[in-house]
Design a protein around this motif. Structure first.
Motif, short mmCIF file in Angstrom:
data_model
loop_
_atom_site.label_atom_id
_atom_site.label_comp_id
_atom_site.label_asym_id
_atom_site.label_seq_id
_atom_site.Cartn_x
_atom_site.Cartn_y
_atom_site.Cartn_z
N MET A 24 0.86 -1.18 0.00
CA MET A 24 0.00 0.00 0.00
C MET A 24 0.89 1.23 0.00
N LEU A 25 0.39 2.31 -0.58
CA LEU A 25 1.15 3.55 -0.61
C LEU A 25 1.32 4.04 0.82
N ASP A 29 3.19 9.83 2.91
CA ASP A 29 3.61 10.51 1.70
C ASP A 29 2.65 11.61 1.27
N ALA A 30 1.39 11.50 1.68
CA ALA A 30 0.45 12.56 1.31
C ALA A 30 1.00 13.90 1.80
N MET A 679 6.25 -3.23 -0.70
CA MET A 679 6.72 -2.04 -1.42
C MET A 679 7.75 -1.29 -0.57
N ILE A 680 7.44 -1.15 0.72
CA ILE A 680 8.38 -0.45 1.61
C ILE A 680 9.66 -1.26 1.76
N VAL A 681 9.52 -2.56 1.88
CA VAL A 681 10.71 -3.40 2.01
C VAL A 681 11.60 -3.24 0.78
N GLU A 682 11.00 -3.26 -0.40
CA GLU A 682 11.81 -3.08 -1.61
C GLU A 682 12.49 -1.71 -1.62
N GLY A 683 11.76 -0.71 -1.15
CA GLY A 683 12.35 0.64 -1.07
C GLY A 683 13.53 0.64 -0.12
N GLN A 684 13.39 -0.05 1.01
CA GLN A 684 14.50 -0.13 1.97
C GLN A 684 15.70 -0.80 1.31
#
Ligand code: PCD
Ligand SMILES: [Cu+]
Length: 800
Positions: A24-25, A29-30, A679-684
């Motif tokens: 989820m986004l 970030d908003a 998604m956050i894990v990939e960003g990390q």
């Protein structure tokens, strides 16, 4: 009773978010993307003054005199603070996180270039900076200790002569493992390979520099501190201990943070000075450092000079690893790490392999450099440990003429060996290592890459393939094993359920960009079945959150994540009792499905968490022993660290004419247990891989022979951009932690830990035709070129 048709619970929320884990986004970030973030420098407190710090231009000198009269005469200056001012308040020195002391402002000597010498408080920040130039300091230069390897020479100048009776620059000797056993194994081994290597001094360099606003209310005696820090509760306790202010009169507010990476764990002189400035002026005082100040004076990382040895049988069974380390801690031992571990968790250097014996010795020394030794994306020196062992395994492969992937597969711990107690005493909780490495090799097309490399070598082109396999221990930590300054490392967490079923989660940890407002809501959502957008995550304010030691060492998910899960489970259990009372049945008759307790065999009879929350706040008569409301609070003391691991493969091309390295591909297979938000894990992982490319190829805080810091700006200290990074190829395996309530392991630092050795191994592999065995990071074109000429460079010294 009317019976409604029961339908299976939805797996997505009204806003389209997953109920529980999933992509989820980020909720935060908003505000970040619309310029609505509130970073320290955005904050304006009424009546606020501004401070600037005068820093030492030299690395080592006695202070003869400081004349502040002209600065004081500046029309906009409200206060000038020197070491003498602080001495009168008994605040000239402050304790470090490693039981040393550090000068808040220099009184006797300056001990590194950039050290704090005086502070000006003025009506605006420009006047404060201008007035710095009006301060006249007379220095009497002393010879600096720049090379850590010369720090213990008998004639080396003694840096810390502030400590009575000190006659050398030695800080500590520390060892782990079994020396006698290791010596035996080495003596009997067919093959022993030895290599010296440097993990250069690097810097976390977060996007936002450090800073603070301190406001001491003269009427109430209440101190409010806004600061960009990773551990607000720990800071509060330290302020109370150092300044003698009652702890209940201190409030630390950590607003949005523009990256921490370990840089914002400790307390810097500027923070203490802002408090003093506020006490002296009676006004709030803001101090924000600039980029040069951040790079030159705040906590560095690494700076480990290591001599590694690896022993093996001729057919490639690794028997033992030994390592001797010289650790450069700068002018004050300000290393942030658990008390019992002066070299952090470096003794995890046995890596991911099944060894017979291991031994390490670490000697810490003072030099005329900035203090710190922070775990920059590294659970306390694990980054150094992984680099050491992964370089050694590659050197062994080279010696044996073995394929580095095959050699690793042969020696990796096997799944049935877990829980595994390492030769230096770590209990690895779980893992399936060969599966991860095979998966990375599959994604990379390993055999095909080796074929391509052979062809290229025939044509004289330099292509390298580098592997690294790492195990980390993150989630510090069990109170039976560790503390920081005597404070145990458990985390508190409070979960409140409002009558309408919306929730508030109060955490002791502090996000710096990791996305906790999203992932912690997902953890509660996973346990209670309420939408993540209905769960508000609160952190970063000591007056509104329970005590805990903060976010670093990838500990939030392993420790606070567990606390949040347990709190949610308690809410769920309480909801069960209340549902039973409402439906007039026994709790045993109830079954849980996502978000709801219902009667076994009659799913139409049930209550959602939101319904129960209203009942809990209402007039329903509650069973004996059950309080109203659904709230729960937890203190979680982790039974062990969690042990994420990964297999990385890097492919590089090296320009034989210039030494320029291009990272062509990078494959990262990580195992952090289940992923709360993939998604956050990939960003990390992406962020950490970029960090690793930076360290491997372009970064070092080097010094010239006078102790001048050569790396105090982004012109010299280079950050990798997308131009230097390939499109990352990620993969995963999932091995849940057996002791974490949701099986979660940390991920925040994995890629920074695992990637530098993969890149370096790849470059050295590419240079094989030149007979290069090793070259130290950073592998800049110049350094690679020199290595090709058989003249590898000292990368920590700006003068060769
Ligand atoms: N399984 C899993 C795990 C995890 N996760 C996610 O991910 C993240 C992370 O996590 P962790 O691992 O737990 O970690 P933390 O604690 O939270 O954090 C910390 C880290 O984090 C990282 N990352 C990051 N990011 C960002 N953006 N920023 C920053 O600053 C940073 N930093 C870095 C560092 S350096 Mo040290 O401090 O040096 O010690 S440590 C560190 C978060 O959100 C979480 O939730 C998930 O999802 N899943
Ligand atoms: Cu480290």
């Amino acid at each position: 009773m009317t019976s409604t048709q029961h339908t299976a619970p939805s797996t997505t929320s009204p806003a389209g978010n997953p109920i529980g884990f999933g992509r989820m986004l980020r909720k935060e970030d908003a505000r970040f993307l619309r310029g609505q973030g509130h970073y320290l420098d955005d904050l304006v407190v009424p009546g606020m003054l501004h401070a600037a710090i005068l820093r030492s231009p030299v690395a080592h000198a006695r202070i003869v005199s400081i004349d502040t009269s002209q600065a004081e005469a500046h029309p906009k200056v409200r206060a000038v603070i020197t070491g003498a001012t602080l001495e009168s308040l008994n605040l000239a020195w402050m304790p470090t996180l490693s039981a040393d002391v550090q000068a808040v402002l220099a009184t006797d000597k300056v001990r590194f270039q950039g050290q704090e010498v005086a502070m000006v408080v003025a009506e605006d920040k420009y006047s404060a900076r201008d007035a710095l130039e009006l301060i006249d300091v007379e220095y009497d230069d002393l010879p600096p200790v720049v090379d850590a390897r010369k720090a213990l020479d008998p004639d080396a100048p003694v840096i810390r002569d502030d400590v009575e009776g000190r006659t050398d620059n030695h800080i500590f000797d520390w060892e782990a493992g079994d020396k006698a056993r290791a010596d035996e194994v080495f003596a009997a081994a067919d093959v022993v390979v030895t290599q010296e290597m440097l993990y250069p001094r690097v810097h976390p360099a977060p996007m936002e520099t450090c800073g603070t606003i301190a406001s001491m209310d003269r009427v109430t005696g209440r101190l409010t501190v806004w600061s960009t820090n990773q551990a607000p509760h720990a800071h509060r306790t330290i302020y109370a201990l150092v300044a003698g202010i009652p702890e209940h009169n201190i409030q630390i507010i950590s607003p949005d943070i523009g990256g921490g990476f370990g840089n914002k764990v400790g307390i810097y002189p500027g923070y203490v000075l802002a408090v003093v400035g506020s006490i002296l002026t009676g006004k709030p005082v803001k101090w924000v450092e600039d980029r040069g100040e951040n790079l030159m004076s705040t906590s560095f990382a690494r700076d480990y000079h290591m001599k590694g040895e690896i022993a093996a049988t001729r057919d490639g069974r690794i028997l033992g690893v030994r390592v001797d380390v010289l650790a450069d801690h700068g002018a004050f031992n300000g290393t942030a790490q658990p008390t019992k571990f002066p070299a952090g968790f470096f003794h995890i250097f046995t890596g991911s392999y099944d060894l017979e014996a291991a031994y390490c010795k670490v000697t810490g020394v003072y030099t005329n450099k900035a203090p710190g030794g922070v775990a920059y994306a590294c659970s306390f020196r694990i980054t150094e440990a992984v680099y050491l062992v992964e370089r050694m395994v590659d050197l062994l492969a080279d010696e044996l003429g073995a394929d580095p992937a095959e050699l690793r597969l042969k020696n990796l711990l096997r799944p049935e060996q877990f829980p595994y107690v390492s030769k230096t005493g770590w209990e690895y909780d779980s893992g399936d290592y060969p599966r991860a490495l095979k998966k990375a090799m599959e994604i990379a097309g390993y055999d095909e890459l080796r074929r391509e490399q052979r062809e290229k070598r025939e044509r004289g082109e330099l292509m390298g393939i580098g592997i690294s396999f790492f195990t980390e221990g993150v989630g510090a930590g069990p109170r039976k094993h560790m503390d920081i300054l005597g404070l145990g490392m458990a985390d508190g967490c409070e979960l409140r359920l409002h009558p309408t079923g919306k929730a508030q989660l109060r955490l002791s940890v502090q996000t710096q960009g990791q996305g906790h407002e999203t992932t912690f809501a997902q953890i509660v959502s996973h346990e209670l079945g309420i939408p993540p957008e209905d769960i508000d995550v609160i952190h970063g304010d000591t007056s509104n959150t329970p005590f805990g030691l903060g976010t670093y060492g990838s500990r939030s998910t392993p420790v606070s994540g567990a606390a949040a899960a347990v709190a949610a489970q308690r809410v769920r259990d309480k909801a069960r009792v209340i549902t039973a009372a409402a439906l007039e049945c026994s709790t045993d008759d109830l079954e849980w499905e996502q978000g709801r307790w219902y009667v076994k065999g009659d799913p139409s009879q049930g209550k959602t968490i939101a319904e129960v929350s209203m009942l809990a706040h209402g007039t329903l008569e509650l069973p004996e022993g059950v309080e109203g409301h659904l709230d729960a609070s937890v203190v979680y003391d982790p039974p062990n660290l969690t042990y994420p691991f990964g297999a990385y493969i890097c492919v590089v091309d090296v320009d034989s004419g210039t030494g320029q390295v291009t990272v062509r591909r990078f494959i990262a297979v990580d195992d952090c247990g289940p992923r709360v938000n993939p998604m956050i894990v990939e960003g990390q992982v992406h962020g950490g891989l970029a960090d690793g490319v930076g360290m491997a190829l372009m970064q070092v805080i080097a010094f010239d022979e006078d102790g001048n810091c050569v790396g105090g700006s982004f012109m010299d200290y280079l950050l990798p951009t997308s131009m230097e990074c390939p499109s990352w190829e990620t993969g995963e395996t999932v091995t849940p932690s057996p002791h974490h309530p949701l099986g979660l392991k940390g991920i925040g630092e994995s890629a920074t830990v695992g990637s530098p050795p993969a890149v370096v191994n790849a470059v050295i592999d590419a240079l094989e035709p030149y007979g290069v065995r090793h070259a130290d990071m950073p592998l800049t074109p110049a350094n690679v070129w020199m290595a090709m000429q058989g003249r590898p460079m000292r990368t920590d010294l700006a003068v060769q």
